[in-house]
Write a protein that holds these residues in place. Sequence first.
Motif, PDB file in Angstrom:
ATOM      1  N   LEU A 268      10.134   0.553   5.165  1.00  0.00           N
ATOM      2  CA  LEU A 268       9.926   0.753   6.598  1.00  0.00           C
ATOM      3  C   LEU A 268       8.156   1.055   6.784  1.00  0.00           C
ATOM      4  O   LEU A 268       7.539   0.949   7.760  1.00  0.00           O
ATOM      5  CB  LEU A 268      10.925   1.335   7.322  1.00  0.00           C
ATOM      6  CG  LEU A 268      10.968   0.314   9.464  1.00  0.00           C
ATOM      7  CD1 LEU A 268      10.770  -0.828   9.098  1.00  0.00           C
ATOM      8  CD2 LEU A 268      12.382   1.052   9.744  1.00  0.00           C
ATOM      9  N   GLU A 269       8.570   2.975   6.415  1.00  0.00           N
ATOM     10  CA  GLU A 269       7.569   3.280   6.136  1.00  0.00           C
ATOM     11  C   GLU A 269       5.564   3.500   5.674  1.00  0.00           C
ATOM     12  O   GLU A 269       5.071   3.452   7.013  1.00  0.00           O
ATOM     13  CB  GLU A 269       7.974   4.630   5.485  1.00  0.00           C
ATOM     14  CG  GLU A 269       8.820   6.013   6.469  1.00  0.00           C
ATOM     15  CD  GLU A 269       9.021   7.328   6.241  1.00  0.00           C
ATOM     16  OE1 GLU A 269       8.227   7.446   5.118  1.00  0.00           O
ATOM     17  OE2 GLU A 269       9.559   7.840   6.343  1.00  0.00           O
ATOM     18  N   VAL A 270       6.360   2.593   4.832  1.00  0.00           N
ATOM     19  CA  VAL A 270       5.106   2.010   3.927  1.00  0.00           C
ATOM     20  C   VAL A 270       4.649   1.063   5.092  1.00  0.00           C
ATOM     21  O   VAL A 270       3.666   0.527   4.964  1.00  0.00           O
ATOM     22  CB  VAL A 270       5.463   1.329   2.252  1.00  0.00           C
ATOM     23  CG1 VAL A 270       4.283   0.457   1.852  1.00  0.00           C
ATOM     24  CG2 VAL A 270       5.886   2.155   1.633  1.00  0.00           C
ATOM     25  N   TRP A 271       5.521   0.095   5.597  1.00  0.00           N
ATOM     26  CA  TRP A 271       5.481  -1.603   5.905  1.00  0.00           C
ATOM     27  C   TRP A 271       4.529  -0.206   7.509  1.00  0.00           C
ATOM     28  O   TRP A 271       3.337  -1.023   7.993  1.00  0.00           O
ATOM     29  CB  TRP A 271       6.693  -1.941   6.207  1.00  0.00           C
ATOM     30  CG  TRP A 271       6.672  -2.889   8.078  1.00  0.00           C
ATOM     31  CD1 TRP A 271       6.707  -2.480   9.070  1.00  0.00           C
ATOM     32  CD2 TRP A 271       5.404  -3.531   8.645  1.00  0.00           C
ATOM     33  NE1 TRP A 271       6.750  -3.452   9.876  1.00  0.00           N
ATOM     34  CE2 TRP A 271       5.352  -4.436   9.570  1.00  0.00           C
ATOM     35  CE3 TRP A 271       5.171  -4.478   7.238  1.00  0.00           C
ATOM     36  CZ2 TRP A 271       5.024  -5.418  10.301  1.00  0.00           C
ATOM     37  CZ3 TRP A 271       3.954  -5.489   7.999  1.00  0.00           C
ATOM     38  CH2 TRP A 271       4.321  -5.696   9.229  1.00  0.00           C
ATOM     39  N   ASN A 272       4.850   0.532   7.932  1.00  0.00           N
ATOM     40  CA  ASN A 272       4.300   1.145   9.795  1.00  0.00           C
ATOM     41  C   ASN A 272       2.469   1.841   9.257  1.00  0.00           C
ATOM     42  O   ASN A 272       1.939   1.646   9.694  1.00  0.00           O
ATOM     43  CB  ASN A 272       5.037   2.668   9.970  1.00  0.00           C
ATOM     44  CG  ASN A 272       6.600   1.297  10.612  1.00  0.00           C
ATOM     45  OD1 ASN A 272       6.367   0.427  11.816  1.00  0.00           O
ATOM     46  ND2 ASN A 272       7.195   2.116  10.229  1.00  0.00           N
ATOM     47  N   ARG A 273       2.431   1.994   8.002  1.00  0.00           N
ATOM     48  CA  ARG A 273       1.512   2.613   6.896  1.00  0.00           C
ATOM     49  C   ARG A 273       0.489   1.424   7.357  1.00  0.00           C
ATOM     50  O   ARG A 273      -0.964   1.549   7.051  1.00  0.00           O
ATOM     51  CB  ARG A 273       1.365   3.749   6.057  1.00  0.00           C
ATOM     52  CG  ARG A 273       2.569   4.800   6.538  1.00  0.00           C
ATOM     53  CD  ARG A 273       2.470   5.513   5.273  1.00  0.00           C
ATOM     54  NE  ARG A 273       1.677   6.288   5.176  1.00  0.00           N
ATOM     55  CZ  ARG A 273       1.220   7.398   4.376  1.00  0.00           C
ATOM     56  NH1 ARG A 273       2.604   7.792   3.573  1.00  0.00           N
ATOM     57  NH2 ARG A 273       0.310   8.201   4.029  1.00  0.00           N
TER      58      ARG A 273
END
Length: 348
Positions: A268-273
């Motif tokens: 999810l962090e990768v998605w947000n970035r």
Amino acid sequence: MRKKRTYGKIFAAAAALVLLIGAILFGTALVERIQQGEREKELLVRQEELRPSQWTDENTVTLEGKLYGYDHRIETFLFVGTDLGGNSDPADYRGAMADFLLLMVLDHTDNTYGYLQIDRNTITDVKELDMNGQEITSRDLQICTAHWYGRNPEMAAENTVDAVRGYLGGLAQIDGYYVLNVEDAGKLNSAVDGVEVTIEDDLSALDPEMTKGKTLVLSDEQARLFLQARQNVGDGTNAERMARQRQYMAAFFRKVKEKTRENPEFGLEVWNRLKDAGRTDMKGNDFSRIAKKILKGEDKGIRTVKGQMVLGTVLEDGKLHEEFYADGESLMNTMKDLFSLREIEKNQ
């Protein structure tokens, strides 16, 4: 007075006994209903296992003139890297060429995942679209041109998805796409805090640190060069660049696995970035599910299809360009493995 008290005690005891018996009977009935429900569920599972697969356009492909089907729960995601070309003028929009094409296949039935890297120069049926997204014509071209023939960014991405689906025997759907311009490749690298590779081609003409045999964690700019460079590097072929792209992506996904082991919400962090860096129809849950599959599933690796590369003129622009003609048997075998395909008999 004493008799009334005695009757009261007897009545209370009888009531308690009735309640106890009722509770026992209710509990027994409840247990029986639960057990019956479990038996029914088990029976339904057995019936599902015995029921013949229903082969429709949704779970079949045609390869080498034969019909194949899959009954595993499959998800697919297409990752596309585009070059610096194209035209952003709304009145005459042309998408950039798709330099990098990677299809990720998640098999939730077998708990496996794998990838198919598609040569940008693969000759397959490509549609040219009008401003409304309707097909004007189609012909055999390099698959990278499908993105160029889109008349806005969404059409370009969807036309690329359609070309890949057609190339893969008429695959019913691809569950999501993510398109990133090579200019922003550093953002991909940054999302996992850098990727470590061993330089196998001498790239020192582009960056003095990138000498053959050296192992380093790529900076964001070095990652862009590593993924994009073709001309004036090695033999200058797309095949050589594809090898570097496979090397990078394998290391990238290993990094995702490490990070997800440390932090289950890393996907999810990768998605947000990355969600605003590229163009996509994917959601945060897709990235999260992919990261968790990478962590817990069996990796089948990054596959490529064998074939023949020639210099040809299908683009009809007066120049010679690389044309890759995929070997049908190699494509069929790769699809069989990634999708757990099985041939469908004519009488089924």
